[in-house]
Design an enzyme around this catalytic site. Sequence first.
Site, PDB file in Angstrom:
ATOM      1  N   CYS A   3       3.744   0.729  -4.439  1.00  0.00           N
ATOM      2  CA  CYS A   3       2.566   1.592  -3.692  1.00  0.00           C
ATOM      3  C   CYS A   3       3.402   3.383  -3.809  1.00  0.00           C
ATOM      4  O   CYS A   3       2.978   4.487  -4.371  1.00  0.00           O
ATOM      5  CB  CYS A   3       2.597   1.401  -2.370  1.00  0.00           C
ATOM      6  N   ASP A  12       4.996  -3.121   2.467  1.00  0.00           N
ATOM      7  CA  ASP A  12       4.219  -4.154   3.074  1.00  0.00           C
ATOM      8  C   ASP A  12       3.320  -5.784   2.868  1.00  0.00           C
ATOM      9  O   ASP A  12       3.590  -6.605   3.706  1.00  0.00           O
ATOM     10  CB  ASP A  12       3.612  -3.789   4.887  1.00  0.00           C
ATOM     11  N   CYS A  16       3.962   3.794   0.406  1.00  0.00           N
ATOM     12  CA  CYS A  16       3.867   2.805   1.396  1.00  0.00           C
ATOM     13  C   CYS A  16       3.642   3.290   2.907  1.00  0.00           C
ATOM     14  O   CYS A  16       3.785   4.230   3.892  1.00  0.00           O
ATOM     15  CB  CYS A  16       4.578   1.629   0.848  1.00  0.00           C
ATOM     16  N   ASP A  17       3.043   2.746   3.741  1.00  0.00           N
ATOM     17  CA  ASP A  17       2.416   2.741   5.193  1.00  0.00           C
ATOM     18  C   ASP A  17       3.306   3.428   5.834  1.00  0.00           C
ATOM     19  O   ASP A  17       3.256   4.688   6.803  1.00  0.00           O
ATOM     20  CB  ASP A  17       2.166   1.126   6.000  1.00  0.00           C
ATOM     21  N   LYS A  18       4.873   3.043   6.272  1.00  0.00           N
ATOM     22  CA  LYS A  18       5.888   3.467   7.245  1.00  0.00           C
ATOM     23  C   LYS A  18       6.635   4.759   6.938  1.00  0.00           C
ATOM     24  O   LYS A  18       6.852   5.528   7.582  1.00  0.00           O
ATOM     25  CB  LYS A  18       6.608   2.365   7.366  1.00  0.00           C
ATOM     26  N   GLU A  29       3.826  -7.226  10.577  1.00  0.00           N
ATOM     27  CA  GLU A  29       2.309  -7.293  10.454  1.00  0.00           C
ATOM     28  C   GLU A  29       1.565  -8.532   9.998  1.00  0.00           C
ATOM     29  O   GLU A  29       2.310  -9.646   9.803  1.00  0.00           O
ATOM     30  CB  GLU A  29       1.690  -6.336   9.758  1.00  0.00           C
ATOM     31  N   SER A  48      -1.549  -5.765   9.810  1.00  0.00           N
ATOM     32  CA  SER A  48      -2.008  -4.519   8.419  1.00  0.00           C
ATOM     33  C   SER A  48      -3.189  -4.137   8.701  1.00  0.00           C
ATOM     34  O   SER A  48      -4.639  -4.734   9.403  1.00  0.00           O
ATOM     35  CB  SER A  48      -2.328  -5.441   7.280  1.00  0.00           C
TER      36      SER A  48
END
Length: 554
Positions: free
Chosen positions: A48, A80, A121-123, A443, A469
């Site tokens: 990512c 994740d 990436c997500d966070k 998640e 997710s």
Amino acid sequence: MKLQSHTITQGRDRAPARAMLKAIGFTDEDLAKPIIGVANTWIETMPCNYNLRELAVKVKEGIRAAGGTPMEFNTIAISDGVTMGTEGMKTSLVSREVVADSIELLVRGHMFDGVVALVACDKTIPGAAMALLRLNVPGVVLYGGSILPGKHKGHDISIQDVFEAVGAHARGKIDDAELRDIEDHACPGAGACGGQFTANTMATVMEMIGLSPMNTASVPQVDPRKDAVAYRCGEIMLEAVRRNIRPRDVCTRKAFENAIASVAATAGSTNAVLHLLAMAREAEVPLTIDEFEPILARTPVIVDIKPGGRYMAADVDKAGGIPVIAKRLLDGKYVDGSALTVTGRTFAEEAAEAKETPGQDVILPFEKALKPRGGIAILHGNLAPEGCVIKLAGHDKKAHQGPARVFEREEDAMAAVTDNRIKAGDVVVIRYEGPRGGPGMREMLGVTGAIVGAGLSDSVALLTDGRFSGATHGFMIAHVAPEAFNGGPIAVVEEGDQITVDANKGVLSVDIPEAEMKKRLAAWKPRDPRYKTGVMAKYCKLVESASEGAITRA
């Protein structure tokens, strides 16, 4: 310009500081210019964020060309996808706070005049935005970009397909060779997960809320055009400093509402609710979980993208990118075009430059909307007095009633699914996975993917005080609040209790008398935290409810 960096770099008393900065190549001329922090979330533990080092070089070139001095620094990122289904996944949401805290510390300590945050990436995306909103210094969020699709048997696949293949394999639907082939081809290079999962949802949010310049996020990470995007973000950063455009000028109430509309229209990740609540708290913009629902309910789904649709995130770019989505929403009067963006122009001015690819069928007109309402909804009831989030994208189901199958942690539920112990009609309840109970609100893509892969997505519901997710699809309810660890009603659900989920009525309930609920809650006893020391223990003490964005408060 009045530059706060001059407190660090200018004057007789700052000679020691200048001496140290000159040791690494900065000149007096460099130190007289606006100093821009380049917050980089590069890490070598996932695809990512993998190309962010190279993109930072281009950002810094743009900053220098525009008359500033860049200083790059690092923060962390947790994958994740790599940690999913393990104890390590508990660190993911915690990392959002660490990303925000570390950027805040660097910027306060070194008194940067602005910040370009490279995220993927997500966070890392909401973490960077939260830091900018806390600091309220001029800032730009640059999304590294999506991964390109993988290929299996002639069609596009993503990491979502790998998780679902695990469930299919457990049911004997595919063999070892096919599972390995999917594993080997799902992720062909650098970039964040390739559907409208959490990373691409939040990247869309950043453009729609105005912290990212439009037409920057949807360019894939390995696309040669990304270098020019990064360079441009460096230039825009200097203009924001000169014009004193600050994140709280951009992230107003109407900007948050625009962002929520984009989540609805793209059938985005349930995590967007959590992250937008957290960002609103940092921006000091009043926003409650219940205020999402009217926007979600009135905004149709118009983007045909995975996990519920046909296309990948890279296809959004081919269709013309996020500006086309913005223009659709603006023309349909679902967003406010007067909102300011980081470029200094309004949302409407930015969206007006959208260039739609002729004949594309990824971003649809409203008369061809895929769903009449957004892909998620907010529910309440005696199981979720503070609310919860249900995923509606990718299926037509709106209601479910069935017996509770209760699990105290994700691993036990996963074993039940892969051992064929979950049957059609069941409601899988996974508790003590909330912000404090996990801690970290894991998640559940492993479990949800296994349910889908087992062919149960239309006949089984899953609810949890943890998270899903963005790649999750099926009849799934998350962020149930209050969480079990705090004595929420989910803590006293018993095996076999009848659970009712009705998205049409906005209800999540357990079908027991009120007196029985009170009796069970009175008998409930708190559990000890799972971690007694370290960052996880600190987080457990400081984190608030998912209904408040799971932010940490001193």
